[in-house]
Design a protein around this motif. Sequence first.
Motif, PDB file in Angstrom:
ATOM      1  N   SER A 126      -2.099 -18.358   8.787  1.00 25.35           N
ATOM      2  CA  SER A 126      -1.776 -19.953   7.972  1.00 25.35           C
ATOM      3  C   SER A 126      -2.796 -21.130   8.025  1.00 25.35           C
ATOM      4  O   SER A 126      -2.623 -21.946   7.486  1.00 25.35           O
ATOM      5  CB  SER A 126      -0.271 -20.501   8.721  1.00 25.35           C
ATOM      6  N   GLN A 141       4.455  -8.500   0.489  1.00 23.13           N
ATOM      7  CA  GLN A 141       5.689  -9.017  -0.023  1.00 23.13           C
ATOM      8  C   GLN A 141       6.099  -7.926  -1.235  1.00 23.13           C
ATOM      9  O   GLN A 141       7.509  -7.361  -1.271  1.00 23.13           O
ATOM     10  CB  GLN A 141       5.649 -10.189  -0.729  1.00 23.13           C
ATOM     11  N   GLU A 166      11.676  -4.442  12.445  1.00 22.86           N
ATOM     12  CA  GLU A 166      11.045  -5.124  11.984  1.00 22.86           C
ATOM     13  C   GLU A 166       9.395  -4.903  12.659  1.00 22.86           C
ATOM     14  O   GLU A 166       9.560  -4.299  13.592  1.00 22.86           O
ATOM     15  CB  GLU A 166      11.184  -6.708  12.337  1.00 22.86           C
ATOM     16  N   THR A 169       6.390  -9.394  15.397  1.00 22.14           N
ATOM     17  CA  THR A 169       6.911 -10.789  15.117  1.00 22.14           C
ATOM     18  C   THR A 169       5.735 -11.872  14.989  1.00 22.14           C
ATOM     19  O   THR A 169       4.857 -12.052  15.691  1.00 22.14           O
ATOM     20  CB  THR A 169       7.913 -11.585  16.370  1.00 22.14           C
ATOM     21  N   GLY A 170       5.808 -12.364  13.717  1.00 15.78           N
ATOM     22  CA  GLY A 170       4.877 -13.436  13.348  1.00 15.78           C
ATOM     23  C   GLY A 170       3.750 -13.054  12.632  1.00 15.78           C
ATOM     24  O   GLY A 170       3.021 -13.874  12.321  1.00 15.78           O
ATOM     25  N   SER A 171       3.595 -11.643  12.504  1.00 17.00           N
ATOM     26  CA  SER A 171       2.518 -11.131  11.565  1.00 17.00           C
ATOM     27  C   SER A 171       3.053 -11.230  10.323  1.00 17.00           C
ATOM     28  O   SER A 171       4.323 -11.401   9.917  1.00 17.00           O
ATOM     29  CB  SER A 171       2.500  -9.733  12.053  1.00 17.00           C
ATOM     30  N   SER A 172       1.795 -11.492   9.244  1.00 15.56           N
ATOM     31  CA  SER A 172       2.022 -11.362   7.862  1.00 15.56           C
ATOM     32  C   SER A 172       2.844 -10.335   7.420  1.00 15.56           C
ATOM     33  O   SER A 172       3.543 -10.529   6.454  1.00 15.56           O
ATOM     34  CB  SER A 172       0.781 -11.808   7.136  1.00 15.56           C
ATOM     35  N   LEU A 175       6.525 -10.698   8.153  1.00 16.25           N
ATOM     36  CA  LEU A 175       7.106 -11.768   7.466  1.00 16.25           C
ATOM     37  C   LEU A 175       7.269 -11.495   5.891  1.00 16.25           C
ATOM     38  O   LEU A 175       8.337 -11.630   5.414  1.00 16.25           O
ATOM     39  CB  LEU A 175       6.238 -13.016   7.744  1.00 16.25           C
ATOM     40  N   ASP A 176       6.412 -11.027   5.293  1.00 15.76           N
ATOM     41  CA  ASP A 176       6.327 -10.722   3.903  1.00 15.76           C
ATOM     42  C   ASP A 176       6.896  -9.682   3.489  1.00 15.76           C
ATOM     43  O   ASP A 176       7.874  -9.607   2.405  1.00 15.76           O
ATOM     44  CB  ASP A 176       4.757 -10.491   3.450  1.00 15.76           C
ATOM     45  N   THR A 179      10.857 -10.503   3.488  1.00  9.51           N
ATOM     46  CA  THR A 179      10.851 -11.621   2.484  1.00  9.51           C
ATOM     47  C   THR A 179      11.194 -10.683   1.122  1.00  9.51           C
ATOM     48  O   THR A 179      12.280 -11.082   0.374  1.00  9.51           O
ATOM     49  CB  THR A 179       9.784 -12.572   2.162  1.00  9.51           C
ATOM     50  N   THR A 197      12.733  -6.404  15.698  1.00 11.77           N
ATOM     51  CA  THR A 197      11.257  -5.972  16.154  1.00 11.77           C
ATOM     52  C   THR A 197      11.202  -4.748  16.801  1.00 11.77           C
ATOM     53  O   THR A 197      11.655  -4.540  17.879  1.00 11.77           O
ATOM     54  CB  THR A 197      10.328  -6.980  16.461  1.00 11.77           C
ATOM     55  N   HIS A 226       9.665  -1.263   8.602  1.00 11.21           N
ATOM     56  CA  HIS A 226       8.477  -1.964   8.135  1.00 11.21           C
ATOM     57  C   HIS A 226       7.374  -1.004   8.339  1.00 11.21           C
ATOM     58  O   HIS A 226       6.331  -1.367   7.873  1.00 11.21           O
ATOM     59  CB  HIS A 226       8.131  -3.228   8.983  1.00 11.21           C
TER      60      HIS A 226
END
Length: 321
Positions: A126, A141, A166, A169-172, A175-176, A179, A197, A226
């Motif tokens: 980020s 994504q 998942e 946690t907090g990894s791109s 997250l993607d 989404t 996770t 994931h």
Amino acid sequence: MKKILGGLAVAGMMSLALVGCSASGGDSGGDGLITVGFAQTGSESGWRSANTESMKAAFSEENGFKLVFNAADNKPEAQIAAVRSFINQGVDAIVIAPIVVDGWDDVLKEAKDAGIPVILEDRTTSASPDLYATWVGLDFQKEGQTAGEWVAENFGDTPTNLVVLEGTTGSSAALDRATGFNKAIEGTSINVLDSQTGNFTRADGKTVMEGFLQKYGKDINVLFAHNDDMGLGALDAIKAAGLVPGQDIKIVTIDAVHDGMQALADGEFNYIVECNPILGEQVAEIVKKVLAGETVEKSYIVPDGAFTQEDAIKLLPTRPY
């Protein structure tokens, strides 16, 4: 603008110490080699091992590099410390596969102030885009969306209970993928019972799936993992519960590493979306361009595929990872 790059690099895995490596620090000096510090996430999965092999092969002395390698065991603070060590050693360039998206601004600014370009590999951050030269990786994504579209197409018209394993946690990547997947199943009859996770590891994938099975039992119709490794861990839990993976519980995962593709060929997985780990050649080429002062794009997307059981049976004998 995004550019599609392909490529392939295959090499045997070498065991290296934590900061350890094929080079001490310092710049390329009189040997004509480019010193690159590579901050890897760790060795949590088959995908990560293949990615590390690809990077080590590409950043070899034969290709004009000295590699300073660090695997941070999925500890963000250790990875940031490794990058600071690269800066202190005066490497020519730094490549980072960020464990999580946040917390990178300060150390990336330190690298910029030191005149050391940073290239992100695999995952994103980020941080302000002016703190790194470019990113080379996958469209996480889209991977999640592709997985979700398969689930929606096959199960979206009837009430279906789904659980999710998942990633970190907090990894791109986590997250993607979440989404994209959630967007694809929106408006269908699919009910997400639970989502936790599994840290991209087989061990945690098994543990979390055991918890899902204890709580929901035969109410679970579909598992979305994931990555392959968590799905492979879940297989053990599903079998121990007296259920048949791929039949009683349909399984869709992301990665398409060898063990995952074998599970797909055997009918224990039902669908895999690829996440190509062979990024080394692309990254090495871009590092050279950046150091030469050439213009590079801000992001480079490596193409992915998606596979059924028939695909896996056909492709397994020649898969490079």
